[in-house]
Design a protein around this motif. Structure first.
Motif, PDB file in Angstrom:
ATOM      1  N   SER A   1     -48.519 -29.792 -78.438  1.00  0.00           N
ATOM      2  CA  SER A   1     -48.986 -28.823 -79.438  1.00  0.00           C
ATOM      3  C   SER A   1     -50.070 -27.900 -78.908  1.00  0.00           C
ATOM      4  O   SER A   1     -50.246 -26.791 -79.419  1.00  0.00           O
ATOM      5  CB  SER A   1     -49.507 -29.564 -80.672  1.00  0.00           C
ATOM      6  OG  SER A   1     -50.540 -30.473 -80.316  1.00  0.00           O
ATOM      7  N   LEU A   2     -50.809 -28.321 -77.892  1.00  0.00           N
ATOM      8  CA  LEU A   2     -51.857 -27.471 -77.334  1.00  0.00           C
ATOM      9  C   LEU A   2     -51.269 -26.276 -76.605  1.00  0.00           C
ATOM     10  O   LEU A   2     -51.940 -25.260 -76.417  1.00  0.00           O
ATOM     11  CB  LEU A   2     -52.755 -28.281 -76.398  1.00  0.00           C
ATOM     12  CG  LEU A   2     -53.547 -29.401 -77.075  1.00  0.00           C
ATOM     13  CD1 LEU A   2     -54.330 -30.196 -76.047  1.00  0.00           C
ATOM     14  CD2 LEU A   2     -54.471 -28.846 -78.153  1.00  0.00           C
ATOM     15  N   TYR A   3     -50.026 -26.377 -76.178  1.00  0.00           N
ATOM     16  CA  TYR A   3     -49.285 -25.237 -75.624  1.00  0.00           C
ATOM     17  C   TYR A   3     -48.470 -24.548 -76.715  1.00  0.00           C
ATOM     18  O   TYR A   3     -48.346 -23.324 -76.731  1.00  0.00           O
ATOM     19  CB  TYR A   3     -48.338 -25.687 -74.523  1.00  0.00           C
ATOM     20  CG  TYR A   3     -48.945 -25.963 -73.176  1.00  0.00           C
ATOM     21  CD1 TYR A   3     -50.325 -26.012 -72.984  1.00  0.00           C
ATOM     22  CD2 TYR A   3     -48.136 -26.194 -72.075  1.00  0.00           C
ATOM     23  CE1 TYR A   3     -50.865 -26.284 -71.740  1.00  0.00           C
ATOM     24  CE2 TYR A   3     -48.665 -26.464 -70.822  1.00  0.00           C
ATOM     25  CZ  TYR A   3     -50.026 -26.507 -70.657  1.00  0.00           C
ATOM     26  OH  TYR A   3     -50.551 -26.769 -69.416  1.00  0.00           O
ATOM     27  N   ALA A   4     -47.887 -25.345 -77.614  1.00  0.00           N
ATOM     28  CA  ALA A   4     -46.965 -24.798 -78.614  1.00  0.00           C
ATOM     29  C   ALA A   4     -47.655 -23.834 -79.574  1.00  0.00           C
ATOM     30  O   ALA A   4     -47.019 -22.953 -80.152  1.00  0.00           O
ATOM     31  CB  ALA A   4     -46.309 -25.931 -79.399  1.00  0.00           C
ATOM     32  N   GLY A   5     -48.969 -24.016 -79.763  1.00  0.00           N
ATOM     33  CA  GLY A   5     -49.692 -23.147 -80.689  1.00  0.00           C
ATOM     34  C   GLY A   5     -49.742 -23.706 -82.091  1.00  0.00           C
ATOM     35  O   GLY A   5     -49.703 -22.948 -83.071  1.00  0.00           O
ATOM     36  N   TYR A   6     -49.846 -25.013 -82.213  1.00  0.00           N
ATOM     37  CA  TYR A   6     -49.906 -25.664 -83.520  1.00  0.00           C
ATOM     38  C   TYR A   6     -51.012 -25.061 -84.387  1.00  0.00           C
ATOM     39  O   TYR A   6     -52.148 -24.885 -83.948  1.00  0.00           O
ATOM     40  CB  TYR A   6     -50.158 -27.168 -83.345  1.00  0.00           C
ATOM     41  CG  TYR A   6     -50.413 -27.892 -84.643  1.00  0.00           C
ATOM     42  CD1 TYR A   6     -49.349 -28.298 -85.448  1.00  0.00           C
ATOM     43  CD2 TYR A   6     -51.706 -28.151 -85.071  1.00  0.00           C
ATOM     44  CE1 TYR A   6     -49.578 -28.943 -86.644  1.00  0.00           C
ATOM     45  CE2 TYR A   6     -51.951 -28.805 -86.269  1.00  0.00           C
ATOM     46  CZ  TYR A   6     -50.890 -29.202 -87.054  1.00  0.00           C
ATOM     47  OH  TYR A   6     -51.121 -29.839 -88.246  1.00  0.00           O
ATOM     48  N   GLY A   7     -50.655 -24.704 -85.624  1.00  0.00           N
ATOM     49  CA  GLY A   7     -51.628 -24.179 -86.573  1.00  0.00           C
ATOM     50  C   GLY A   7     -51.999 -22.722 -86.369  1.00  0.00           C
ATOM     51  O   GLY A   7     -52.841 -22.194 -87.099  1.00  0.00           O
ATOM     52  N   LEU A   8     -51.363 -22.058 -85.408  1.00  0.00           N
ATOM     53  CA  LEU A   8     -51.675 -20.659 -85.114  1.00  0.00           C
ATOM     54  C   LEU A   8     -50.503 -19.765 -85.476  1.00  0.00           C
ATOM     55  O   LEU A   8     -49.365 -20.223 -85.611  1.00  0.00           O
ATOM     56  CB  LEU A   8     -51.983 -20.497 -83.624  1.00  0.00           C
ATOM     57  CG  LEU A   8     -53.150 -21.323 -83.084  1.00  0.00           C
ATOM     58  CD1 LEU A   8     -53.213 -21.216 -81.573  1.00  0.00           C
ATOM     59  CD2 LEU A   8     -54.469 -20.875 -83.714  1.00  0.00           C
ATOM     60  N   ASP A   9     -50.766 -18.480 -85.652  1.00  0.00           N
ATOM     61  CA  ASP A   9     -49.701 -17.518 -85.919  1.00  0.00           C
ATOM     62  C   ASP A   9     -48.935 -17.230 -84.634  1.00  0.00           C
ATOM     63  O   ASP A   9     -49.410 -17.476 -83.527  1.00  0.00           O
ATOM     64  CB  ASP A   9     -50.293 -16.212 -86.467  1.00  0.00           C
ATOM     65  CG  ASP A   9     -50.886 -16.388 -87.856  1.00  0.00           C
ATOM     66  OD1 ASP A   9     -50.465 -17.314 -88.572  1.00  0.00           O
ATOM     67  OD2 ASP A   9     -51.776 -15.592 -88.208  1.00  0.00           O
ATOM     68  N   ARG A  10     -47.759 -16.670 -84.816  1.00  0.00           N
ATOM     69  CA  ARG A  10     -46.939 -16.282 -83.679  1.00  0.00           C
ATOM     70  C   ARG A  10     -47.728 -15.311 -82.793  1.00  0.00           C
ATOM     71  O   ARG A  10     -48.374 -14.386 -83.279  1.00  0.00           O
ATOM     72  CB  ARG A  10     -45.654 -15.614 -84.167  1.00  0.00           C
ATOM     73  CG  ARG A  10     -44.726 -15.144 -83.031  1.00  0.00           C
ATOM     74  CD  ARG A  10     -43.426 -14.609 -83.624  1.00  0.00           C
ATOM     75  NE  ARG A  10     -42.590 -13.992 -82.607  1.00  0.00           N
ATOM     76  CZ  ARG A  10     -41.790 -14.662 -81.775  1.00  0.00           C
ATOM     77  NH1 ARG A  10     -41.724 -15.977 -81.861  1.00  0.00           N
ATOM     78  NH2 ARG A  10     -41.055 -14.033 -80.888  1.00  0.00           N
ATOM     79  N   GLY A  11     -47.669 -15.537 -81.498  1.00  0.00           N
ATOM     80  CA  GLY A  11     -48.381 -14.677 -80.565  1.00  0.00           C
ATOM     81  C   GLY A  11     -49.794 -15.111 -80.267  1.00  0.00           C
ATOM     82  O   GLY A  11     -50.498 -14.443 -79.501  1.00  0.00           O
ATOM     83  N   GLN A  12     -50.254 -16.245 -80.848  1.00  0.00           N
ATOM     84  CA  GLN A  12     -51.631 -16.689 -80.646  1.00  0.00           C
ATOM     85  C   GLN A  12     -51.732 -17.974 -79.822  1.00  0.00           C
ATOM     86  O   GLN A  12     -52.815 -18.525 -79.670  1.00  0.00           O
ATOM     87  CB  GLN A  12     -52.313 -16.915 -82.003  1.00  0.00           C
ATOM     88  CG  GLN A  12     -52.474 -15.645 -82.818  1.00  0.00           C
ATOM     89  CD  GLN A  12     -53.153 -15.888 -84.154  1.00  0.00           C
ATOM     90  OE1 GLN A  12     -53.459 -17.022 -84.527  1.00  0.00           O
ATOM     91  NE2 GLN A  12     -53.395 -14.818 -84.898  1.00  0.00           N
ATOM     92  N   SER A  13     -50.623 -18.450 -79.282  1.00  0.00           N
ATOM     93  CA  SER A  13     -50.646 -19.688 -78.516  1.00  0.00           C
ATOM     94  C   SER A  13     -51.373 -19.501 -77.197  1.00  0.00           C
ATOM     95  O   SER A  13     -51.637 -18.376 -76.752  1.00  0.00           O
ATOM     96  CB  SER A  13     -49.221 -20.171 -78.242  1.00  0.00           C
ATOM     97  OG  SER A  13     -48.591 -19.306 -77.295  1.00  0.00           O
ATOM     98  N   LEU A  14     -51.661 -20.608 -76.528  1.00  0.00           N
ATOM     99  CA  LEU A  14     -52.316 -20.534 -75.224  1.00  0.00           C
ATOM    100  C   LEU A  14     -51.452 -19.801 -74.200  1.00  0.00           C
ATOM    101  O   LEU A  14     -51.975 -18.951 -73.463  1.00  0.00           O
ATOM    102  CB  LEU A  14     -52.666 -21.942 -74.728  1.00  0.00           C
ATOM    103  CG  LEU A  14     -53.332 -22.022 -73.355  1.00  0.00           C
ATOM    104  CD1 LEU A  14     -54.638 -21.230 -73.319  1.00  0.00           C
ATOM    105  CD2 LEU A  14     -53.583 -23.477 -72.970  1.00  0.00           C
ATOM    106  N   PRO A  15     -50.139 -20.062 -74.101  1.00  0.00           N
ATOM    107  CA  PRO A  15     -49.326 -19.276 -73.171  1.00  0.00           C
ATOM    108  C   PRO A  15     -49.357 -17.778 -73.462  1.00  0.00           C
ATOM    109  O   PRO A  15     -49.361 -16.960 -72.533  1.00  0.00           O
ATOM    110  CB  PRO A  15     -47.913 -19.863 -73.350  1.00  0.00           C
ATOM    111  CG  PRO A  15     -48.161 -21.283 -73.731  1.00  0.00           C
ATOM    112  CD  PRO A  15     -49.360 -21.221 -74.634  1.00  0.00           C
TER     113      PRO A  15
END
Length: 246
Positions: free
Chosen positions: A69-83
């Motif tokens: 989830s730390l890569y997937a962007g859990y709890g964040l909007d699309r485009g806000q993930s770590l990648p």
């Protein structure tokens, strides 16, 4: 006995002062899901195009971000993930990087091991670098470090077989799991980095864990500002790694 660098770092990172309590309270629903079958790569095969800045006119460097989830962007909007954040930073710095986000919330190292080869087989070409970030769900479930090590080793073996460099983003155990568990668990990532000549970013949540303004309400996942803080620290490491693999 002399205090190790790792022990000093652990005292600076309260992960988890309440990490185990959070687990027991059931506040990690977003992390506590393991897929029954290997998950396919995103159909776009890349991070959100809306968040990406135009790539510089230079050879593309293809990176697979494979984690939880730390890569997937859990709890964040699309485009806000770590990648997403890393791709944007690399492109602004002149690196024509395309980062494929293969993060799956809830993945343990065992679940990641099951889908690792599948993810690589479904890329458009062999990546120039794999970012491997698993282990958080293992420690939250108190899975044996021996099992975690075996799963991580299997993925490193697969990457080596394919001739793909790896950058490990490590995880650390909360002190309340005891010194024996911490020593066994925390040693996995530096040991693998040495054995496989891989790049190591020791702790993916360094600089954000324990800081409420950088974390989501669950105190486990970074918010958008936290992701940006992590990206600012990780991007230079990726750039150096890519240069060393040219």
């Amino acid at each position: 006995m002399e205090t190790t660098i790792l022990e000093k770092q652990m005292r600076r990172w309260p992960l988890y002062g309440g990490g185990l309590a959070l687990l027991q309270a059931g506040l990690l629903a977003g992390c506590d899901r393991t897929p029954e079958v290997p998950a396919p790569l995103p159909t776009t095969n890349a991070v959100s195009p809306a968040a990406a800045t135009p790539a510089p006119q230079s050879p593309e460097r293809l990176i697979l971000a494979f984690g939880d989830s730390l890569y997937a962007g859990y709890g964040l909007d699309r485009g806000q993930s770590l990648p997403d954040a890393l791709q944007n930073r690399l492109r602004k710095d002149g690196v024509n990087a395309t980062i494929i986000n293969a993060g799956v919330s809830g993945d343990t190292s065992a679940a990641g091991r099951q889908r690792f080869a599948f993810a690589l087989d479904n890329m458009k070409r062999k990546p120039d670098l794999i970012m491997l970030g698993l282990g958080g769900n293992d420690v939250l479930r108190q899975i044996s470090p021996t099992e975690t090590r075996a799963n991580m080793t299997a993925m490193m073996d697969e990457a080596k077989r394919r001739g793909i460099p790896v950058m490990l983003t490590g995880m650390m155990a909360p002190p309340n799991l005891g010194p024996d568990f911490a020593v066994q668990f925390n040693g996995i990532w530096p040991d693998l980095a040495t054995r496989y000549n891989a790049t190591l970013y020791p702790f993916i949540l360094d600089g954000v864990i324990g800081k409420a303004q950088l974390m989501q309400a669950d105190h486990v996942h970074p918010n958008r500002n936290g992701v940006d803080r992590i990206a600012a620290r990780v991007a230079p490491v990726i750039m150096t790694t890519l240069k060393n693999t040219e």
